[in-house]
Write a protein that holds these residues in place. Structure first.
Motif, PDB file in Angstrom:
ATOM      1  N   ARG A 110      -1.159   0.941   0.794  1.00 35.66           N
ATOM      2  CA  ARG A 110      -0.989   2.022   1.768  1.00 35.66           C
ATOM      3  C   ARG A 110      -0.805   3.365   1.059  1.00 35.66           C
ATOM      4  O   ARG A 110      -1.410   4.362   1.425  1.00 35.66           O
ATOM      5  CB  ARG A 110       0.213   1.733   2.672  1.00 35.66           C
ATOM      6  CG  ARG A 110       0.365   2.744   3.817  1.00 35.66           C
ATOM      7  CD  ARG A 110       1.721   2.663   4.476  1.00 35.66           C
ATOM      8  NE  ARG A 110       2.812   3.110   3.630  1.00 35.66           N
ATOM      9  CZ  ARG A 110       3.060   4.385   3.306  1.00 35.66           C
ATOM     10  NH1 ARG A 110       2.301   5.351   3.742  1.00 35.66           N
ATOM     11  NH2 ARG A 110       4.096   4.693   2.526  1.00 35.66           N
ATOM     12  N   VAL A 111       0.030   3.374   0.017  1.00 36.47           N
ATOM     13  CA  VAL A 111       0.298   4.612  -0.716  1.00 36.47           C
ATOM     14  C   VAL A 111      -0.967   5.100  -1.429  1.00 36.47           C
ATOM     15  O   VAL A 111      -1.258   6.301  -1.432  1.00 36.47           O
ATOM     16  CB  VAL A 111       1.471   4.419  -1.710  1.00 36.47           C
ATOM     17  CG1 VAL A 111       1.551   5.556  -2.709  1.00 36.47           C
ATOM     18  CG2 VAL A 111       2.778   4.286  -0.940  1.00 36.47           C
ATOM     19  N   ARG A 112      -1.733   4.182  -2.011  1.00 37.18           N
ATOM     20  CA  ARG A 112      -2.983   4.587  -2.678  1.00 37.18           C
ATOM     21  C   ARG A 112      -3.943   5.238  -1.680  1.00 37.18           C
ATOM     22  O   ARG A 112      -4.591   6.237  -1.993  1.00 37.18           O
ATOM     23  CB  ARG A 112      -3.642   3.379  -3.330  1.00 37.18           C
ATOM     24  CG  ARG A 112      -2.986   2.954  -4.623  1.00 37.18           C
ATOM     25  CD  ARG A 112      -3.642   1.733  -5.188  1.00 37.18           C
ATOM     26  NE  ARG A 112      -3.109   1.396  -6.501  1.00 37.18           N
ATOM     27  CZ  ARG A 112      -3.162   0.195  -7.035  1.00 37.18           C
ATOM     28  NH1 ARG A 112      -3.729  -0.808  -6.371  1.00 37.18           N
ATOM     29  NH2 ARG A 112      -2.657  -0.023  -8.219  1.00 37.18           N
ATOM     30  N   GLU A 113      -4.032   4.659  -0.489  1.00 38.97           N
ATOM     31  CA  GLU A 113      -4.906   5.225   0.543  1.00 38.97           C
ATOM     32  C   GLU A 113      -4.421   6.616   0.968  1.00 38.97           C
ATOM     33  O   GLU A 113      -5.210   7.566   1.063  1.00 38.97           O
ATOM     34  CB  GLU A 113      -4.933   4.285   1.755  1.00 38.97           C
ATOM     35  CG  GLU A 113      -5.895   4.718   2.834  1.00 38.97           C
ATOM     36  CD  GLU A 113      -5.948   3.711   3.972  1.00 38.97           C
ATOM     37  OE1 GLU A 113      -5.939   4.156   5.126  1.00 38.97           O
ATOM     38  OE2 GLU A 113      -5.989   2.497   3.696  1.00 38.97           O
ATOM     39  N   GLU A 114      -3.124   6.741   1.199  1.00 39.59           N
ATOM     40  CA  GLU A 114      -2.567   8.034   1.602  1.00 39.59           C
ATOM     41  C   GLU A 114      -2.718   9.066   0.482  1.00 39.59           C
ATOM     42  O   GLU A 114      -2.985  10.242   0.740  1.00 39.59           O
ATOM     43  CB  GLU A 114      -1.099   7.871   1.988  1.00 39.59           C
ATOM     44  CG  GLU A 114      -0.533   9.065   2.706  1.00 39.59           C
ATOM     45  CD  GLU A 114       0.913   8.869   3.162  1.00 39.59           C
ATOM     46  OE1 GLU A 114       1.566   9.906   3.410  1.00 39.59           O
ATOM     47  OE2 GLU A 114       1.391   7.718   3.261  1.00 39.59           O
ATOM     48  N   LEU A 115      -2.568   8.620  -0.762  1.00 38.51           N
ATOM     49  CA  LEU A 115      -2.736   9.525  -1.904  1.00 38.51           C
ATOM     50  C   LEU A 115      -4.164  10.053  -1.959  1.00 38.51           C
ATOM     51  O   LEU A 115      -4.388  11.238  -2.180  1.00 38.51           O
ATOM     52  CB  LEU A 115      -2.370   8.816  -3.204  1.00 38.51           C
ATOM     53  CG  LEU A 115      -2.629   9.575  -4.502  1.00 38.51           C
ATOM     54  CD1 LEU A 115      -1.863  10.887  -4.527  1.00 38.51           C
ATOM     55  CD2 LEU A 115      -2.255   8.710  -5.700  1.00 38.51           C
ATOM     56  N   GLY A 116      -5.144   9.178  -1.746  1.00 36.05           N
ATOM     57  CA  GLY A 116      -6.536   9.610  -1.747  1.00 36.05           C
ATOM     58  C   GLY A 116      -6.782  10.681  -0.693  1.00 36.05           C
ATOM     59  O   GLY A 116      -7.454  11.687  -0.952  1.00 36.05           O
ATOM     60  N   ALA A 126       0.621  14.989  -2.685  1.00 34.68           N
ATOM     61  CA  ALA A 126      -0.084  14.156  -3.654  1.00 34.68           C
ATOM     62  C   ALA A 126       0.797  13.833  -4.858  1.00 34.68           C
ATOM     63  O   ALA A 126       0.787  12.700  -5.363  1.00 34.68           O
ATOM     64  CB  ALA A 126      -1.379  14.841  -4.108  1.00 34.68           C
ATOM     65  N   LEU A 127       1.588  14.802  -5.302  1.00 32.43           N
ATOM     66  CA  LEU A 127       2.483  14.542  -6.435  1.00 32.43           C
ATOM     67  C   LEU A 127       3.539  13.492  -6.083  1.00 32.43           C
ATOM     68  O   LEU A 127       3.825  12.588  -6.876  1.00 32.43           O
ATOM     69  CB  LEU A 127       3.161  15.845  -6.875  1.00 32.43           C
ATOM     70  CG  LEU A 127       2.272  16.834  -7.611  1.00 32.43           C
ATOM     71  CD1 LEU A 127       2.995  18.163  -7.783  1.00 32.43           C
ATOM     72  CD2 LEU A 127       1.841  16.273  -8.953  1.00 32.43           C
ATOM     73  N   VAL A 128       4.113  13.610  -4.885  1.00 31.06           N
ATOM     74  CA  VAL A 128       5.130  12.641  -4.450  1.00 31.06           C
ATOM     75  C   VAL A 128       4.508  11.253  -4.322  1.00 31.06           C
ATOM     76  O   VAL A 128       5.074  10.254  -4.762  1.00 31.06           O
ATOM     77  CB  VAL A 128       5.774  13.092  -3.119  1.00 31.06           C
ATOM     78  CG1 VAL A 128       6.626  11.999  -2.514  1.00 31.06           C
ATOM     79  CG2 VAL A 128       6.610  14.348  -3.346  1.00 31.06           C
ATOM     80  N   LEU A 129       3.321  11.185  -3.728  1.00 30.57           N
ATOM     81  CA  LEU A 129       2.657   9.892  -3.547  1.00 30.57           C
ATOM     82  C   LEU A 129       2.246   9.280  -4.884  1.00 30.57           C
ATOM     83  O   LEU A 129       2.323   8.056  -5.052  1.00 30.57           O
ATOM     84  CB  LEU A 129       1.445  10.047  -2.623  1.00 30.57           C
ATOM     85  CG  LEU A 129       1.786  10.304  -1.166  1.00 30.57           C
ATOM     86  CD1 LEU A 129       0.545  10.748  -0.396  1.00 30.57           C
ATOM     87  CD2 LEU A 129       2.409   9.069  -0.528  1.00 30.57           C
TER      88      LEU A 129
END
Length: 192
Positions: free
Chosen positions: A126-132, A143-146
């Motif tokens: 989920r985090v990788r998807e949100e980061l993208g 993006a830095l937090v993710l």
């Protein structure tokens, strides 16, 4: 992150009112959940009491702008010049839960590890998807937090795999620890 310090850092850029501070905090920190406005005003009142901010008069719309004092600006500089505190060693919830499960007879530590790994891997996806999405939207603070959360979850999954390997070498709860027979004295650890 320290809410008082982050609000001071924003105020160091210029006077703001409560809802404006909330929006700026969320925008600049990549916060998952917005700060509670009541928390912001309670924090501002404490900062005022401590001489770090001053309250202005209401404007024509009723907004009360808060400004930082020189002492507040010094506190911001000190905060940015100091490393952020880390969780105390031995206080990591996942590691503590696995260690406890491994030490208790009757608890299937493999099930505990598998459930945690599934949860951590799902959160990592989920985090990788949100980061993208954040990187594509040019949302740098988020993006830095993710990215930090992604790295922590990747490390957690690696640790869970490592723990599974180590515990596989100790079948049948060889690590199981019996309850101590000596009763601890009140307020003092038992003597060995």
């Amino acid at each position: 992150m320290s809410v008082p310090q982050s609000l001071l850092a924003i105020l160091d850029q210029g006077p703001c009112y409560g809802y404006q501070l909330r929006a700026e905090h969320d925008r600049r920190t990549g916060a998952d959940q917005p700060l509670n406005v009541g928390q912001i005003y309670r924090t501002l009142e404490r900062l005022e009491r401590d001489g770090l901010v001053v309250r202005g008069e209401p404007d024509t719309q009723g907004h009360i702008y808060w400004s930082i004092t020189p002492a507040g600006s010094s506190a911001v500089a000190e905060w940015f010049g100091s490393p952020a505190p880390r969780a105390r060693a031995g206080r990591e919830d996942v590691a503590a839960k696995v260690a406890l499960a491994a030490s208790l007879p009757g608890v299937d530590v493999d099930d505990v590890l598998a459930a945690q790994r599934r949860s951590s891997a799902a959160e990592l996806a989920r985090v990788r998807e949100e980061l993208g999405a954040a990187e594509q939207a040019d949302a740098l603070p988020r993006a830095l937090v993710l990215a930090a959360r992604r790295d922590a979850l990747e490390a957690e999954v690696r640790w869970l795999d490592h723990a599974a390997q180590v515990l596989a070498q100790h079948p049948d709860h060889a690590l199981a620890v019996a309850l101590a027979t000596q009763r601890p004295r009140r307020g003092r650890p038992p003597r060995p």
